[in-house]
Design an enzyme around this catalytic site. Sequence first.
Site, PDB file in Angstrom:
ATOM      1  N   THR A 124       3.786  -4.513  -3.663  1.00  0.00           N
ATOM      2  CA  THR A 124       2.545  -4.647  -2.901  1.00  0.00           C
ATOM      3  C   THR A 124       1.472  -5.432  -3.651  1.00  0.00           C
ATOM      4  OG1 THR A 124       0.707  -3.319  -2.059  1.00  0.00           O
ATOM      5  CG2 THR A 124       1.953  -2.356  -3.836  1.00  0.00           C
ATOM      6  N   ASP A 125       0.545  -6.001  -2.896  1.00  0.00           N
ATOM      7  CA  ASP A 125      -0.613  -6.662  -3.528  1.00  0.00           C
ATOM      8  C   ASP A 125      -1.531  -5.637  -4.197  1.00  0.00           C
ATOM      9  OD1 ASP A 125      -1.686  -5.490  -1.218  1.00  0.00           O
ATOM     10  OD2 ASP A 125      -2.561  -7.336  -0.431  1.00  0.00           O
ATOM     11  N   GLU A 126      -1.360  -4.348  -3.841  1.00  0.00           N
ATOM     12  CA  GLU A 126      -2.266  -3.322  -4.367  1.00  0.00           C
ATOM     13  C   GLU A 126      -2.107  -3.111  -5.869  1.00  0.00           C
ATOM     14  OE1 GLU A 126      -2.844   0.136  -2.017  1.00  0.00           O
ATOM     15  OE2 GLU A 126      -2.749  -0.979  -0.148  1.00  0.00           O
ATOM     16  N   TYR A 148      -0.711   5.756  -5.202  1.00  0.00           N
ATOM     17  CA  TYR A 148       0.305   4.906  -4.577  1.00  0.00           C
ATOM     18  C   TYR A 148       0.499   3.620  -5.366  1.00  0.00           C
ATOM     19  CZ  TYR A 148       2.046   1.132  -1.681  1.00  0.00           C
ATOM     20  OH  TYR A 148       2.742   0.036  -1.252  1.00  0.00           O
ATOM     21  N   ALA A 150      -0.421   2.834  -8.325  1.00  0.00           N
ATOM     22  CA  ALA A 150       0.023   3.076  -9.702  1.00  0.00           C
ATOM     23  C   ALA A 150       1.531   3.304  -9.735  1.00  0.00           C
ATOM     24  CB  ALA A 150      -0.711   4.269 -10.292  1.00  0.00           C
ATOM     25  N   SER A 151       2.053   4.019  -8.719  1.00  0.00           N
ATOM     26  CA  SER A 151       3.505   4.274  -8.704  1.00  0.00           C
ATOM     27  C   SER A 151       4.269   2.968  -8.455  1.00  0.00           C
ATOM     28  CB  SER A 151       3.864   5.339  -7.664  1.00  0.00           C
ATOM     29  OG  SER A 151       3.683   4.851  -6.342  1.00  0.00           O
ATOM     30  N   LYS A 152       3.727   2.102  -7.614  1.00  0.00           N
ATOM     31  CA  LYS A 152       4.399   0.814  -7.365  1.00  0.00           C
ATOM     32  C   LYS A 152       4.327  -0.073  -8.620  1.00  0.00           C
ATOM     33  CE  LYS A 152       5.989  -0.389  -3.871  1.00  0.00           C
ATOM     34  NZ  LYS A 152       7.355  -0.177  -3.334  1.00  0.00           N
ATOM     35  N   LYS A 187      -0.878   3.999   9.768  1.00  0.00           N
ATOM     36  CA  LYS A 187      -1.565   2.850   9.184  1.00  0.00           C
ATOM     37  C   LYS A 187      -2.604   2.325  10.180  1.00  0.00           C
ATOM     38  CE  LYS A 187       1.487   2.132   5.674  1.00  0.00           C
ATOM     39  NZ  LYS A 187       2.096   3.451   5.477  1.00  0.00           N
ATOM     40  N   TYR A 205     -13.147   3.979   7.997  1.00  0.00           N
ATOM     41  CA  TYR A 205     -13.590   4.514   6.697  1.00  0.00           C
ATOM     42  C   TYR A 205     -14.813   3.755   6.185  1.00  0.00           C
ATOM     43  CZ  TYR A 205      -8.835   6.591   6.328  1.00  0.00           C
ATOM     44  OH  TYR A 205      -7.663   7.275   6.528  1.00  0.00           O
ATOM     45  N   ASN A 247     -11.869  -4.727   8.013  1.00  0.00           N
ATOM     46  CA  ASN A 247     -11.260  -3.777   8.954  1.00  0.00           C
ATOM     47  C   ASN A 247     -12.006  -3.714  10.287  1.00  0.00           C
ATOM     48  OD1 ASN A 247      -9.411  -3.126   6.977  1.00  0.00           O
ATOM     49  ND2 ASN A 247     -10.655  -1.443   6.170  1.00  0.00           N
TER      50      ASN A 247
HETATM   51  O1  DAU Z   1      -1.783  -4.139   0.868  1.00  0.00           O
HETATM   52  C1  DAU Z   1      -0.462  -3.751   1.149  1.00  0.00           C
HETATM   53  C2  DAU Z   1      -0.478  -2.286   1.437  1.00  0.00           C
HETATM   54  O2  DAU Z   1      -1.023  -2.106   2.722  1.00  0.00           O
HETATM   55  C3  DAU Z   1       0.868  -1.604   1.343  1.00  0.00           C
HETATM   56  O3  DAU Z   1       1.360  -1.734   0.052  1.00  0.00           O
HETATM   57  C4  DAU Z   1       0.708  -0.126   1.681  1.00  0.00           C
HETATM   58  O4  DAU Z   1       1.952   0.518   1.653  1.00  0.00           O
HETATM   59  C5  DAU Z   1       0.119   0.020   3.047  1.00  0.00           C
HETATM   60  O5  DAU Z   1      -0.111   1.370   3.335  1.00  0.00           O
HETATM   61  C6  DAU Z   1      -1.173  -0.776   3.160  1.00  0.00           C
HETATM   62  O6  DAU Z   1      -2.242  -0.124   2.450  1.00  0.00           O
HETATM   63  P1  DAU Z   1      -3.690  -0.023   3.079  1.00  0.00           P
HETATM   64  O7  DAU Z   1      -4.369   1.144   2.510  1.00  0.00           O
HETATM   65  O8  DAU Z   1      -4.379  -1.337   3.028  1.00  0.00           O
HETATM   66  O9  DAU Z   1      -3.273   0.226   4.639  1.00  0.00           O
HETATM   67  P2  DAU Z   1      -3.903   1.198   5.725  1.00  0.00           P
HETATM   68  O10 DAU Z   1      -3.343   0.753   7.037  1.00  0.00           O
HETATM   69  O11 DAU Z   1      -3.792   2.620   5.349  1.00  0.00           O
HETATM   70  O12 DAU Z   1      -5.445   0.797   5.688  1.00  0.00           O
HETATM   71  C7  DAU Z   1      -5.884  -0.524   5.948  1.00  0.00           C
HETATM   72  C8  DAU Z   1      -7.392  -0.514   5.777  1.00  0.00           C
HETATM   73  O13 DAU Z   1      -7.965   0.244   6.845  1.00  0.00           O
HETATM   74  C9  DAU Z   1      -7.870   0.143   4.508  1.00  0.00           C
HETATM   75  O14 DAU Z   1      -9.013  -0.546   4.030  1.00  0.00           O
HETATM   76  C10 DAU Z   1      -8.246   1.548   4.936  1.00  0.00           C
HETATM   77  C11 DAU Z   1      -8.712   1.350   6.363  1.00  0.00           C
HETATM   78  N1  DAU Z   1      -8.474   2.505   7.268  1.00  0.00           N
HETATM   79  C12 DAU Z   1      -7.200   2.998   7.345  1.00  0.00           C
HETATM   80  C13 DAU Z   1      -6.913   4.072   8.146  1.00  0.00           C
HETATM   81  C14 DAU Z   1      -5.512   4.634   8.223  1.00  0.00           C
HETATM   82  C15 DAU Z   1      -9.486   3.032   8.042  1.00  0.00           C
HETATM   83  O15 DAU Z   1     -10.647   2.547   7.992  1.00  0.00           O
HETATM   84  N2  DAU Z   1      -9.213   4.101   8.851  1.00  0.00           N
HETATM   85  C16 DAU Z   1      -7.962   4.653   8.928  1.00  0.00           C
HETATM   86  O16 DAU Z   1      -7.773   5.653   9.659  1.00  0.00           O
END
Ligand code: DAU
Length: 334
Positions: A124-126, A148, A150-152, A187, A205, A247
């Site tokens: 991941t880019d993270e 997460y 850190a584990s990757k 996600k 968020y 977002n």
């Molecule tokens: O960057 C690649 C990564 O993208 C992958 O390595 C991860 O496995 C994957 O989970 C993803 O991580 P993010 O944390 O970026 O994805 P997520 O969809 O959880 O969140 C995207 C953005 O949206 C992040 O800034 C948090 C925000 N968010 C997420 C959720 C679930 C919200 O604002 N509200 C939410 O309910």
Amino acid sequence: MKILVTGGAGFMGSTMIHYLLKNYDDVQVISFDALTYAGNLESLSDVQDDSRYTFVKGNIADPQAIEAIVSKGVDLIINYAAETHVDRSILDPRAFIDTNIYGVYTLLEAVKKFNVPRFIHISTDEVYGAVMEGESDEHSAFEPRSPYSASKAAADHLCHAYHVTFGVPVIMTHSVNFFGPFQFPEKLIPLFTCNLMDGKRVPVYGDGMQIREWIYTLDHCRAIDLIAQKGNVGEAYNIGTGHRVPNLEITHKLLELLGCDESHIEYVKDRAGHDRRYALNSQKLRTELGWEPATSFEDGLAKTVEWYKTNQTWLNRCRSGAYQQYYEQQYLLR
Ligand code: DAU
């Protein structure tokens, strides 16, 4: 060619299996998956009778289960198996350590022991941490900030070390955020889509101005295919599109696609340690291997929303966990 796809019943693993079976006649694909909450055999129900496809239930952290497959000979392993959801890693990091670190160690040992010719590790880019300006390239330092990431990062270091020390033919990939059909609705994109379809509000968020870079699933599959064929072992490849948006902008696009107004937005407490921005430099993949993304963010998003609207049964079973029992039973009966 015999390919072992770990995490094959997950979102990206199952998409890759569809891609391989569609594009190659002479392929044998073994899908290996622990069928945790995010693994869903229903995503592969259309290929379950394809003679080129086999499913094996198991955990990558179980050396016996892995060796039982790898000892019979495989030409390529693509490791998608991982705990991937950052919020879950904040609530309980344990499974992330077990699967993402110990699981990768187990795979690397099997690759070493049975001389697997190529091992692609999806990361991941993270791992590069928050990048407030500029971009991370393949030489940027790792600065993971969630359990997460850190584990990757730990697993990526292990992959690199196994290549340097034992000559294990591993290639690492760092990808931006995937989206597309079949993604578990936790996600951002699938969660917000499903909430809006149900007339519910979407939890943004903090201020919603965190920036992520997005790639449509099939473009990612094409990148992995190219890297598997032409990438240099021991190296890493960033996979990104340059499409970086806050977002809140995605939230507004989803509201529009689903005919909802702003009252559906609910600003909630920010994620702990929330990375503000990721941005990948993926020039290496483009110039050395000639990859370019083929699907625009807008087209991909519209296709994804349409898919969730027309696959309510998948969604309901997936949310309730009902498919797990049903498909596992079917699998055991075969
Ligand atoms: O960057 C690649 C990564 O993208 C992958 O390595 C991860 O496995 C994957 O989970 C993803 O991580 P993010 O944390 O970026 O994805 P997520 O969809 O959880 O969140 C995207 C953005 O949206 C992040 O800034 C948090 C925000 N968010 C997420 C959720 C679930 C919200 O604002 N509200 C939410 O309910």
